[in-house]
Design a protein around this motif. Structure first.
Motif, short mmCIF file in Angstrom:
data_model
loop_
_atom_site.label_atom_id
_atom_site.label_comp_id
_atom_site.label_asym_id
_atom_site.label_seq_id
_atom_site.Cartn_x
_atom_site.Cartn_y
_atom_site.Cartn_z
N UNK A 106 -2.81 18.81 20.62
CA UNK A 106 -3.07 17.93 19.48
C UNK A 106 -1.98 16.86 19.34
N UNK A 107 -0.74 17.28 19.50
CA UNK A 107 0.37 16.36 19.27
C UNK A 107 0.38 15.24 20.32
N UNK A 108 0.21 15.62 21.59
CA UNK A 108 0.29 14.60 22.63
C UNK A 108 -0.85 13.61 22.50
N UNK A 109 -1.99 14.05 21.97
CA UNK A 109 -3.11 13.11 21.87
C UNK A 109 -3.10 12.29 20.57
N UNK A 110 -2.07 12.44 19.74
CA UNK A 110 -1.95 11.60 18.54
C UNK A 110 -1.55 10.18 18.95
N UNK A 111 -1.86 9.19 18.10
CA UNK A 111 -1.35 7.85 18.42
C UNK A 111 0.18 7.90 18.47
N UNK A 128 4.66 8.29 23.59
CA UNK A 128 6.07 7.88 23.43
C UNK A 128 6.97 9.12 23.30
N UNK A 129 6.46 10.11 22.61
CA UNK A 129 7.22 11.34 22.45
C UNK A 129 7.42 12.03 23.79
N UNK A 130 6.35 12.03 24.56
CA UNK A 130 6.39 12.62 25.89
C UNK A 130 7.44 11.91 26.75
N UNK A 131 7.40 10.59 26.73
CA UNK A 131 8.36 9.80 27.51
C UNK A 131 9.79 10.07 27.05
N UNK A 165 7.15 19.33 23.32
CA UNK A 165 5.91 18.58 23.48
C UNK A 165 5.11 18.51 22.19
N UNK A 166 5.45 19.36 21.25
CA UNK A 166 4.80 19.28 19.94
C UNK A 166 5.61 18.35 19.02
#
Ligand code: PFF
Length: 463
Positions: free
Chosen positions: A192-197, A201-204, A270-271
């Motif tokens: 859910x978190x990674x697919x948020x708008x 950026x968080x992943x990067x 990742x969350x």
């Protein structure tokens, strides 16, 4: 549950793995890791942390398990039994003291998770639509002069109940239910978190090292985090190893625990970071980071209140399996070395920890002198909880890990370590890289930790 010579044992390999993973996986992964990453500037911290887990964490984990299983004692007793010389039992003593030091702030944050469970059930968390409101809810909650103390006390009481029931009945059972459930829930939340708008950026942020952020504090923080997260440097794994039977394969179990622990920390990252970018929250939010950021993603999910309730229940249980291992180290010492009953030791130690925890519980606004910043009375402008987190969770564990490496690598000796690890090996699983582990324990780990500590002392950049 089994018992050999009156000493309890895990019911089998799975029992041990669950309990050890239960000790390792806790607030260190879900609360401490994300905020240390944020303070350490993101991907670079993660990279150094991963290197330390592999090069220092895993070998020290194996060394502690070997010391514990061979001696069948608590940390002080293990050094007395295996390492000649009057000095070494003090290393075990440092570990036991560190257990009290960590428990005295860890239980405060564990109490917060119970408070947040209450807020999830009552629906209050659903008001946290954005970073700002969520921050306001957190700030008000931790500044209360009473609730954080009561919840911390409640948490220590729960820990006491589990530890009094003994190794296998209490500790194993709690871990068996928790681990798989926590894992599944974290995966759902990460998706859910990674697919948020803004999620990418968080992943990067989490995986791109920014070398300009390199500093001594980042290196020390990553070292401390690698040890803290794997419950190393204070004899928790010596103690847990001491309840292991000679039949079990230490390599497999150790490697499994390290992978599970690191995987859960990365999942937590990742969350948190995608959610943080989504909510526009402040990455320097410190110990409140997870509590501020998470509610904003529950609000983006169908059945958010249900997810929030499940999450904080599991987090509280994950914290419980860790506080249990912290208390167990100290209890095992009093039982083995001082002949106390388990009941008496557990009640006494948790009482002491509660008294020591009170200033940490009051350090977020209730008592301004303890809250750090300009008018704080504490060194380095830190609040009382963060100061203790750094002293016990980074420095004490690092010094402990250094001394354990010297004891095992140079005094006990690598051949004995390798033989102890192989003991009970059913040979279905050849030990990969045994000489590498010897070299890491003897040379790389002590040298790396010592270098970091010397640099810190020379430059005076303690925190
Ligand atoms: N490893 C635990 C966590 O990550 O939450 C904390 C911890 C437990 C540290 C036991 C040290 C210890 F001996």
């Amino acid at each position: 549950m089994g018992s050999i010579n009156g000493r309890e044992q895990w019911s089998g390999r799975l029992g041990f793995i669950l309990a050890a993973a239960g000790s390792a996986i806790g607030l260190g992964n879900i609360w401490r890791f994300p905020y240390s990453v944020a303070e350490g500037g993101g991907g670079l911290f993660v990279l150094i942390y991963l290197i330390f887990v592999l090069a220092i964490g895993l070998p020290v984990l194996l060394a502690e398990l070997a010391l514990g299983r061979t001696s069948q004692r608590n940390p002080v007793g293990a050094f007395k039994a295996l390492i000649p010389g009057k000095f070494w039992p003090y290393v075990g003593g440092l570990g036991v003291t560190t257990g009290v030091g960590i428990l005295a702030f860890y239980s405060v944050v564990a109490g917060w998770t119970v408070g947040y469970l209450g807020k999830a059930v009552s629906g209050e968390l659903l008001q946290a639509q954005d970073g700002e409101t969520s921050n306001a809810i957190f700030t008000e909650f931790v500044a209360d002069p009473l609730w954080p103390i009561l919840l911390c006390g409640l948490f220590l009481l729960l820990t006491l109940v589990v530890v009094r029931r003994g190794v296998s009945k209490g500790i194993e059972r709690a871990a068996t239910i928790l681990m798989p459930a926590l894992f599944v829930l974290l995966i759902l939340l990460a998706i859910r978190a990674v697919s948020l708008p803004g999620g990418i950026d968080g992943f990067t942020y989490l995986f791109t090292p920014d070398w300009s952020k390199l500093s001594l504090n980042v290196v020390m923080g990553a070292l401390g985090q690698a040890l803290f997260s794997l419950s190393l440097g204070m004899g928790a794994m010596i103690t847990f190893g001491s309840y292991m039977s000679k039949r079990e394969n230490l390599w497999q179990s150790g490697i499994f625990v390290a992978i599970a622990d690191t995987g859960i920390a990365l999942l937590a990252g990742l969350i948190i970071f995608p959610a943080l970018f989504f909510a526009n929250a402040d990455p320097s939010a410190g110990p409140g980071l997870v509590f501020v950021v998470l509610p904003t993603i529950f609000n983006q999910m169908p059945l958010g209140a249900l997810f929030a309730t499940a999450f904080f229940s599991l987090l509280a249980i994950a914290a419980l399996t860790s506080t249990v291992s912290l208390l167990e180290v100290v209890v095992a010492y009093f039982v083995d070395e001082k002949g106390w009953t388990r009941n008496r030791a557990a009640s006494f130690v948790s009482g002491i920890c509660f008294a020591l925890a009170v200033p940490s519980a009051l350090a977020f606004g209730a008592v301004s002198g303890l809250s750090g910043g300009e008018d704080g009375i504490l060194p380095f402008g830190l609040d009382f909880l963060t100061l203790n987190n750094n002293i016990w969770g980074n420095y004490s564990l690092s010094i402990g890990a250094f001394l354990i490496c010297i004891a095992v690598g140079w005094v006990w000796g690598v051949p004995k370590l390798l033989a102890a690890l192989e003991d009970g090996d059913d040979r279905r699983f050849p030990m990969p890289g045994a000489p590498v582990v010897g070299f890491l324990i003897k040379v790389v780990c002590p040298l790396a930790v010592l270098t970091v500590l010397i640099f810190i002392i020379v430059t005076g950049q303690y925190f």
